[in-house]
Scaffold this motif. Structure first.
Motif, mmCIF file in Angstrom:
data_model
loop_
_atom_site.group_PDB
_atom_site.id
_atom_site.type_symbol
_atom_site.label_atom_id
_atom_site.label_comp_id
_atom_site.label_asym_id
_atom_site.label_seq_id
_atom_site.Cartn_x
_atom_site.Cartn_y
_atom_site.Cartn_z
ATOM 1 N N VAL B 25 17.120 27.562 -37.401
ATOM 2 C CA VAL B 25 17.303 29.064 -37.466
ATOM 3 C C VAL B 25 18.540 29.030 -38.259
ATOM 4 O O VAL B 25 19.689 28.375 -38.171
ATOM 5 C CB VAL B 25 17.657 29.784 -36.100
ATOM 6 C CG1 VAL B 25 18.601 30.894 -36.123
ATOM 7 C CG2 VAL B 25 16.420 29.762 -35.535
ATOM 8 N N PHE B 27 21.001 32.176 -40.098
ATOM 9 C CA PHE B 27 21.301 33.536 -40.467
ATOM 10 C C PHE B 27 23.058 33.748 -40.412
ATOM 11 O O PHE B 27 23.766 32.861 -40.361
ATOM 12 C CB PHE B 27 20.939 34.574 -39.497
ATOM 13 C CG PHE B 27 21.497 34.649 -38.115
ATOM 14 C CD1 PHE B 27 20.843 33.633 -37.259
ATOM 15 C CD2 PHE B 27 22.403 35.317 -37.774
ATOM 16 C CE1 PHE B 27 21.419 33.489 -36.020
ATOM 17 C CE2 PHE B 27 23.149 35.185 -36.685
ATOM 18 C CZ PHE B 27 22.379 34.026 -35.416
ATOM 19 N N LEU B 37 20.205 40.420 -32.542
ATOM 20 C CA LEU B 37 19.258 39.146 -32.513
ATOM 21 C C LEU B 37 18.182 39.514 -31.368
ATOM 22 O O LEU B 37 18.478 39.979 -30.245
ATOM 23 C CB LEU B 37 19.950 38.166 -31.943
ATOM 24 C CG LEU B 37 19.318 36.642 -32.311
ATOM 25 C CD1 LEU B 37 18.926 36.639 -33.752
ATOM 26 C CD2 LEU B 37 20.444 35.633 -31.971
ATOM 27 N N ARG B 204 22.110 45.062 -39.347
ATOM 28 C CA ARG B 204 20.891 43.974 -39.745
ATOM 29 C C ARG B 204 20.144 43.481 -38.157
ATOM 30 O O ARG B 204 21.152 43.395 -37.354
ATOM 31 C CB ARG B 204 21.443 43.105 -40.521
ATOM 32 C CG ARG B 204 21.616 43.497 -42.157
ATOM 33 C CD ARG B 204 21.766 42.488 -43.068
ATOM 34 N NE ARG B 204 22.984 41.438 -42.493
ATOM 35 C CZ ARG B 204 22.584 40.231 -42.432
ATOM 36 N NH1 ARG B 204 21.442 39.439 -43.025
ATOM 37 N NH2 ARG B 204 23.548 39.588 -42.062
ATOM 38 N N GLY B 206 17.420 40.171 -36.659
ATOM 39 C CA GLY B 206 16.793 39.337 -37.027
ATOM 40 C C GLY B 206 15.880 39.148 -35.713
ATOM 41 O O GLY B 206 16.155 39.366 -34.654
ATOM 42 N N LEU B 213 13.393 32.009 -36.256
ATOM 43 C CA LEU B 213 13.717 33.412 -36.843
ATOM 44 C C LEU B 213 12.563 33.870 -37.819
ATOM 45 O O LEU B 213 12.651 33.451 -38.919
ATOM 46 C CB LEU B 213 14.959 33.149 -37.539
ATOM 47 C CG LEU B 213 15.961 34.649 -37.631
ATOM 48 C CD1 LEU B 213 16.175 35.508 -36.510
ATOM 49 C CD2 LEU B 213 17.046 34.162 -38.518
ATOM 50 N N LYS B 215 12.129 37.134 -38.856
ATOM 51 C CA LYS B 215 12.235 38.072 -40.122
ATOM 52 C C LYS B 215 13.665 38.465 -40.007
ATOM 53 O O LYS B 215 14.168 38.695 -38.720
ATOM 54 C CB LYS B 215 11.171 39.301 -39.680
ATOM 55 C CG LYS B 215 11.190 40.472 -40.854
ATOM 56 C CD LYS B 215 9.789 40.975 -40.948
ATOM 57 C CE LYS B 215 9.558 41.340 -42.444
ATOM 58 N NZ LYS B 215 8.810 40.470 -43.353
ATOM 59 N N THR B 216 14.179 38.891 -41.046
ATOM 60 C CA THR B 216 15.729 39.422 -40.954
ATOM 61 C C THR B 216 15.858 40.487 -41.989
ATOM 62 O O THR B 216 15.092 40.181 -43.033
ATOM 63 C CB THR B 216 16.792 38.067 -41.345
ATOM 64 O OG1 THR B 216 16.159 37.113 -40.798
ATOM 65 C CG2 THR B 216 18.134 38.445 -40.793
#
Ligand SMILES: Nc1ncnc2c1ncn2[C@@H]1O[C@H](COP(=O)(O)OP(=O)(O)OP(=O)(O)O)[C@@H](O)[C@H]1O
Ligand SMILES: [Mg+2]
Lengths: 263, 303
Positions: B25, B27, B37, B204, B206, B213, B215-216
Motif C-alpha cells: 500500500v 499513499f 481510509l 481525499r 483511499g 489500496l 482506488k485513491t
C-alpha cells in the motif's frame, strides 16, 4: 533534547505507578503488612520461643530483617508485574509504545514505582516488628548499620521490581505470570534464609543455597539490622551490583523486543 | 529534503504469519488535508495505522511522518496523535489524571490549560473526575480523542473515532476538528464506516479491500468519476411529449429520466428537449454518493 523532554516522561510514569498502588492501599500495603505480622506472630513469637540460635540471638530479632526483605522483594515484584499485566488487559500498555517514552524510561519508572512500594512495606514491617520485639524482649532493637540495611532493601527491591517488569512483559497469559511467582520467586525467597540461618543446614544443602541470589540480599539486610550474616558482606555487596546489572539488562532487552500488545 | 508531507506510506506490506493483511500500500497525506481510509471490516485499515504508530512493524516498506521514518526517528512521535479503534481502560485513574499523565509522557509540563480546553471542547468537563469505567461508550471515545490531542500533534490518526458517538456530538466533534485544522494546521487520517461523514469531511479518499489500496483520489472526483447524475422530469398529468436526446434513458408514466454528466448545465438540457415550462410539474436531480462509489469499487463488500 532538553532536560524537560528527557525527564518529564519518566517522572510522569513514576508518579502514575506510585499513585496506582496508593489508590488500592489496602491490597498493596495493608494486606502484605498483615501477612508479615502473621509470620512475626506465628514464627517469631509463638514458635520462636522454642528456637535457640547458635549466636544466642533472640529468634524474633533474627527473623525480622528476613521478613522485612521478603516483604520488600515480594511487593516490588508484585507492583511492577501487576501494573503491567493490568495495563495489558486494559490496552494501556499500547499507550507506552505510542507516546515518547523510551524503553529505559519505562523500565526505570516502573522499577522506581515498584521499589517504592517494596520500601514502604519493608519499613512498615520494621515498625510492626519492633512492636513485637518490644513486647517479647522488653526493648527496641536499633539497626546496627541503617545505611547497609537501606542499601540492600533498595537494590534488592530494584532487582525484583525490574524482574517483575521482564516477567510481565514476557508473559503471554496470566498463567505464565503466576507460574513464575509460585514456582520461582516464592521458593527462592523461602529458601533464601528468611526463616533460618544456612549454617544450620547440612553441607550439601548449604552449598546449594549459596547459588540462591536472594540469600545475599536477605543476609545483607540482616547484617544491616543485627550485624550478623551467613555470607561475607563484601561478597553480598558486589553480588548485589552484579545482579542489578543483570536484571536490568534482561528487562531492557525484553522491553525492547516486546510488542506491548493487549491480551 | 524529499518532502515534508505529514504522512507518506510507501509500499507498505504487513503479514501476520503468512496472511497478508496489508499488501503493498502506498499513499500520502498533504498538509492540512483530511484523508479517509475506507474499506470493509478486515480490509487492513487498523493494521496500517498500527504500523504508523509503531505498534506493528512493517513486513516491507516504510512509513514517514513529516519526512522521518517512524521506526528510526523518535521525533515523529511528537507530531502524531493517535485515537485507537479499541477503548483503553485506565483502571483507577480519573479522566483528568489520565490526561495529566499523558501530557507528561510527551514531556509537556503544566498542561492544565490545554487539558481544560480539550475537556471543554469534547464535552467531558463535568466528567473529569470519573473513571473510565464510569463513562458511557461515547464519552470513552471522546476521552481517547482528548488524549491524542494533549501534546498538540500535527498529524492526527483517527481509527473509527465516531463509532458509538451520537449525531449531535459527532457534529460538534467534527466542527472542533475543523477548528483545530485551521488553528493548529492539523492533518488527519480517518477511518470510518459512516460514508456520509467521510464524504462531507474528507478531501481525499483511499479505498482499501483485502489489504490492497484499490482506488485513491479527491472525494469529489471519485464520486463524479464513478457515479452518475440522474435528472427526472415529472410532467404535469395529461402531458404527452416525445423525447429523444443523447442523455435520455426512459419514460415511465409521467416521468422522464436523463443521465447527465456532472458538469453539464441542466438548463441546456431543458432547452434541448423542447419541453415547455408549463408542462413541468417537478424536477429531481439525484447525484451519486460515496456510498455508490464504495459499492462499485469494493464490490458489494459489507461495511
Ligand atoms: N494481530 C493479528 N494477528 C493476526 N491477524 C490479524 C491481526 N490483526 C489483524 N489481523 C487480520 O488482518 C486483517 C486486517 O485487520 P484490520 O484490523 O487491519 O482490519 P480493519 O480494516 O481495521 O477492519 P475493521 O473495519 O473491522 O476495523 C484481518 O483479516 C484480521 O483478521
Ligand atoms: Mg480497524
Amino acid at each position: 533534547m532538553n532536560a524537560e523532554l528527557r525527564f518529564r516522561p519518566f517522572f510522569s510514569l513514576t508518579r502514575r505507578e506510585i499513585k496506582r498502588f496508593l489508590k488500592v492501599i489496602v491490597q498493596t500495603i495493608v494486606a502484605p503488612l498483615i501477612n508479615s505480622s502473621l509470620y512475626l506472630l506465628i514464627f517469631g513469637v509463638s514458635l520462636g520461643r522454642n528456637i535457640d540460635l547458635q549466636s544466642g540471638q533472640n529468634y524474633l530479632v533474627f527473623l525480622l530483617p528476613g521478613l522485612i526483605m521478603m516483604g520488600c522483594l515480594n511487593n516490588s515484584f508484585a507492583n511492577t508485574s501487576s501494573s503491567i499485566v493490568g495495563s495489558k488487559f486494559a490496552g494501556e500498555l499500547e499507550d507506552y509504545k505510542v507516546v515518547t517514552l523510551n524503553p529505559w524510561q519505562i523500565l526505570l519508572a516502573l522499577s522506581t514505582g515498584g521499589v517504592m512500594r517494596g520500601l514502604m512495606v519493608g519499613f512498615l514491617t520494621l515498625l510492626v516488628g519492633e512492636g513485637f520485639i518490644y513486647y517479647e524482649v522488653g526493648h527496641f532493637v536499633m539497626p546496627e548499620n541503617p545505611l547497609i540495611l537501606l542499601y540492600f532493601l533498595f537494590v534488592g527491591g530494584l532487582c525484583f521490581a525490574s524482574l517483575g517488569v521482564s516477567v510481565a512483559f514476557w508473559a503471554k497469559n496470566f498463567d505464565q505470570m503466576s507460574a513464575v511467582g509460585s514456582f520461582v520467586i516464592l521458593p527462592l525467597i523461602y529458601l533464601g534464609g528468611v526463616f533460618y540461618s544456612i549454617d544450620t543446614l547440612p553441607p550439601f544443602w548449604r552449598s546449594v543455597s549459596e547459588f540462591n541470589p536472594i540469600l545475599y540480599f536477605i543476609n545483607g539486610v540482616r547484617y544491616g539490622f543485627i550485624g550478623e550474616s551467613d555470607v561475607p558482606i563484601l561478597t553480598a555487596t558486589i553480588l548485589s551490583v552484579v545482579m542489578l546489572s543483570i536484571f536490568f539488562s534482561i528487562s531492557f532487552f525484553v522491553l525492547k523486543k516486546s510488542n506491548f500488545k493487549r491480551w | 529534503m524529499s518532502s515534508n508531507l505529514p504522512l507518506e506510506v510507501v509500499d507498505l506490506t504487513k503479514k501476520y504469519g503468512s496472511f497478508k493483511a496489508v499488501d503493498a500500500v502506498s499513499f500520502h497525506i498533504n498538509p492540512g488535508e483530511i484523508f479517509g481510509l475506507l474499506g470493509p471490516n478486515g480490509a487492513g485499515k487498523t493494521s496500517i495505522i498500527s504500523t504508523i504508530v509503531t505498534l506493528e512493524e512493517p513486513t516491507e516498506g516504510e512509513v514517514k511522518v513529516f519526512g522521518n521514518n517512524v521506526r528510526k526517528s523518535k521525533h515523529s512521535k511528537y507530531e502524531l496523535g493517535f485515537v485507537p479503534q479499541e477503548i483503553i481502560n485506565h483502571g483507577f485513574f480519573s479522566v483528568e489524571e489520565i490526561l495529566q499523565f499523558h501530557s507528561g509522557y510527551y514531556g509537556v509540563k503544566n498542561n492544565q490549560e490545554r487539558i481544560e480546553y480539550l475537556l471543554d471542547k469534547l464535552g467531558l468537563f463535568e466528567h473529569k473526575d470519573k473513571k473510565v469505567k464510569q463513562l458511557s461508550g461515547g464519552m470513552k471515545r471522546r476521552l481517547l480523542i482528548a488524549k491524542a490531542l494533549v501534546h498538540k500533534p500535527k498529524l492526527l490518526l483517527l481509527d473509527e473515532p465516531t463509532a458509538g458517538v451520537d449525531i449531535e456530538l459527532r457534529e460538534s466533534l467534527w466542527s472542533f476538528v475543523s477548528e483545530l485544522r485551521k488553528e493548529e494546521g492539523l492533518s488527519i487520517l480517518l477511518t470510518t464506516h459512516y460514508l456520509e461523514e467521510a464524504e462531507q469531511l474528507c478531501d481525499r479518499i483511499g479505498f482499501l479491500s483485502r489489504g490492497r489500496l484499490i482506488k485513491t483520489g479527491p472525494t469529489k472526483e471519485l464520486i463524479e468519476g464513478q457515479t452518475n447524475r440522474f435528472m427526472s422530469i415529472v410532467l404535469k398529468p395529461g402531458t404527452s411529449v416525445e423525447c429523444s436526446h443523447d442523455f435520455f434513458i426512459e419514460k415511465k408514466a409521467d416521468v422522464l429520466t436523463f443521465k447527465l454528466p456532472y458538469q453539464y448545465p441542466v438548463g441546456e438540457l431543458l432547452a434541448c428537449t423542447s419541453l415547455k415550462l408549463e408542462q413541468i410539474q417537478d424536477i429531481k436531480i439525484r447525484e451519486g454518493s460515496l456510498d455508490d462509489v464504495f459499492r462499485q469499487v469494493v464490490g458489494g463488500g459489507v461495511l
